[in-house]
Design a protein around this motif. Structure first.
Motif, short mmCIF file in Angstrom:
data_model
loop_
_atom_site.label_atom_id
_atom_site.label_comp_id
_atom_site.label_asym_id
_atom_site.label_seq_id
_atom_site.Cartn_x
_atom_site.Cartn_y
_atom_site.Cartn_z
N ALA A 1 20.23 -90.92 96.90
CA ALA A 1 19.55 -89.52 96.34
C ALA A 1 18.19 -89.83 96.20
O ALA A 1 17.48 -90.93 95.94
CB ALA A 1 20.38 -89.34 94.97
N LYS A 2 17.18 -88.73 96.55
CA LYS A 2 15.91 -88.61 96.56
C LYS A 2 15.58 -88.99 94.88
O LYS A 2 16.52 -88.23 93.95
CB LYS A 2 15.43 -87.26 96.63
N LYS A 3 14.49 -89.31 94.61
CA LYS A 3 13.90 -89.17 93.01
C LYS A 3 13.23 -87.93 92.90
O LYS A 3 13.01 -87.72 91.63
CB LYS A 3 12.93 -90.53 92.91
N THR A 4 12.58 -87.54 93.95
CA THR A 4 11.85 -86.15 93.66
C THR A 4 12.35 -85.11 94.93
O THR A 4 12.43 -85.37 95.99
CB THR A 4 10.22 -86.59 94.16
N VAL A 5 12.76 -83.89 94.33
CA VAL A 5 12.88 -82.94 95.04
C VAL A 5 11.69 -81.71 95.43
O VAL A 5 11.24 -81.19 94.11
CB VAL A 5 14.39 -82.34 94.71
N ARG A 6 11.38 -81.43 96.40
CA ARG A 6 10.16 -80.54 96.67
C ARG A 6 10.82 -79.25 96.81
O ARG A 6 11.51 -78.96 98.07
CB ARG A 6 9.32 -81.12 97.99
N ILE A 7 9.91 -78.45 96.03
CA ILE A 7 10.19 -76.81 96.21
C ILE A 7 9.16 -76.12 96.62
O ILE A 7 7.96 -76.58 96.18
CB ILE A 7 10.94 -76.41 94.84
N SER A 8 9.04 -75.05 97.33
CA SER A 8 8.06 -74.17 97.92
C SER A 8 8.33 -72.92 97.61
O SER A 8 9.47 -72.41 97.77
CB SER A 8 7.59 -74.43 99.20
N GLY A 9 7.54 -71.93 97.32
CA GLY A 9 7.48 -70.57 97.17
C GLY A 9 6.28 -69.59 97.10
O GLY A 9 5.13 -70.52 97.00
#
Length: 449
Positions: free
Chosen positions: A46-54
């Motif tokens: 699993a990633k430690k950081t999830v990137r969200i854009s908007g």
């Protein structure tokens, strides 16, 4: 849903820019793999950081990031949301170019469909679909579903078609909220006569999205004049922009927005509508420079960042500094309600991203964000008492009510070349003086692009 110095909410407010934050090392390589293949880790580490854009930026972006604080404590997963004023113009290019975020917050079903057509948006996880089935009305799920496949859960929501005003000014002038469209025109005339200045203010400026506030005006009038069936046919493309029923709506909007006696209070003439940032109108209403402005429920958040004439933060309440009524229809008691919202699309299928998607479909996420102020959710299990004002509590309760008949923002449902293209541009041209028939033909031509 901003030139100038923008502090406004996204919508809606869909469009502001923060510098993109790059992920380093293995996390960045992992993200690139997810974006290119649309499959991510496939259940690997699993990633430690999830990137969200908007397109949500400014203080609203800060609040969105803060909504994940408890989630990060519980899971160890860091969520980085980065807003982009030009999100709608950039996201398709980024996705097709292999630079998709893990998750995108998409403000229009039309744009969501364009992203789905790239083949990069992943089908929503089963847990997310179950949450949406349990927590939202079927219409909300429908907007995130294409070709019988469910891709994106709704996030936040707003009600449109509100007219914001000052209860204190109304009391001073001896007027009250109108019950019909004709009453509203009479109210406008009364304010102009009493004050000697225009009653309405409006702002269409919103960077690459300039013009969208004008589409909301037209959509409200199509609903109120021609009804929900015609509205649905218009969204589907069966009723064209050149149809007399749509021109009739433009004519009604023009009765206000093209009338120099009615606009643009505090800013200038009719053409100043295009140079006025859409969120600036909150300050004009709060200061008393503008008596009436048409904007969605999200404008309540903008009042947190402005001051009244005596230097205080305006109170949003029926007997406070500012409040709103839903724009009335032509027959008293008949009311159609238009709304909008954002949808959460996933591009990575690693375990951490899936957990974030599931959390964002939960009432716990809705409560966390609503409690921070300025927004509402249509999640039926979220708690409206957490909303930051009486107005937002009422709006959220209306959204959650199973008996509410809601039509989603038409421009958000139309193909992006029209809804976020020729329709937006057409509203700007119209305010600049282009004749209505030419504008309607130009907007319809967007279907050919």
């Amino acid at each position: 849903m901003i030139p100038k110095e923008e502090k406004y909410m996204a919508l809606s407010q869909r469009y502001r820019l923060l510098a993109p934050v790059a992920l380093l090392g293995a996390a960045a390589l992992m993200l690139a793999g997810c974006a290119e293949g649309g499959s991510g880790n496939g259940g690997g580490e699993a990633k430690k950081t999830v990137r969200i854009s908007g397109g949500i930026t400014g203080g609203e972006a800060d609040a969105l990031n803060k909504s994940f604080d408890q989630f990060t404590k519980d899971t160890g997963i860091t969520v980085e949301y980065v807003g982009d004023k030009s999100f709608e113009g950039n996201i398709v290019t980024k996705v097709t170019g292999g630079d998709a975020p893990d998750i995108a917050v998409v403000p229009q079903p039309g744009l969501l469909k364009t992203l789905v057509d790239t083949g990069k948006v992943l089908k929503a996880p089963e847990a997310v679909e179950k949450a949406v089935d349990a927590n939202w009305s079927p219409d909300w799920k429908k907007y995130g579903t294409f070709d019988d496949t469910f891709y994106a859960a709704p996030m936040l929501a707003n009600l449109k078609g509100y007219v914001w005003y000052s209860p204190k000014q109304f009391a001073e002038w001896g007027v009250e909220a109108p019950k019909t469209w004709d009453d509203m025109i009479a109210l406008t005339d009364k304010i102009v006569e009493t004050t000697g200045k225009p009653a309405w203010c409006a702002g269409f400026s919103s960077e690459a999205a300039s013009g969208w506030p004008g589409t909301d005006w037209v959509e409200d009038l199509v609903l109120r004049q021609s009804g929900a069936d015609v509205y649905d046919q218009w969204v589907a493309g069966d009723v064209k922009f050149t149809d007399p029923q749509i021109k009739k709506a433009f004519d009604a909007v023009g009765e206000i927005l093209l009338n120099p006696d009615y606009v643009n209070a505090g800013y200038g003439d009719v053409k100043s509508i295009n140079s006025t940032a859409f969120g600036d109108v909150a300050a004009a209403v709060a200061s008393g420079d503008c008596a009436l402005t048409h904007q969605a429920s999200f404008l309540s958040a903008n009042f947190l960042d402005v001051k009244t004439a005596d230097g205080k933060t305006p109170e949003v309440a029926p007997d406070g500094d500012v409040y709103a009524f839903i724009m009335p229809g032509y027959t008293e008691g008949e009311l159609q309600i238009e709304g909008g919202g954002e949808f959460v699309a996933g591009f990575s299928d690693d375990e951490s991203t899936q957990k974030v998607l599931e959390f964002m479909a939960s009432p716990e996420f809705a409560d966390a964000r609503v409690k921070l102020g300025g927004v509402i959710s249509a999640n039926k299990k979220a708690d409206p008492s957490l909303a930051s004002s009486e107005f937002l509590k009422e709006a959220m309760t209306t959204l959650q009510d199973d008996s509410t008949v809601l039509r989603f923002d038409a421009s958000d449902l139309m193909p992006a070349t029209v809804g976020q293209g020729s329709f937006w541009k057409g509203m700007v041209d119209w305010i600049d003086g282009k004749d209505t028939d030419t504008v309607l033909s130009d907007i319809q031509a967007g279907y050919e692009n």
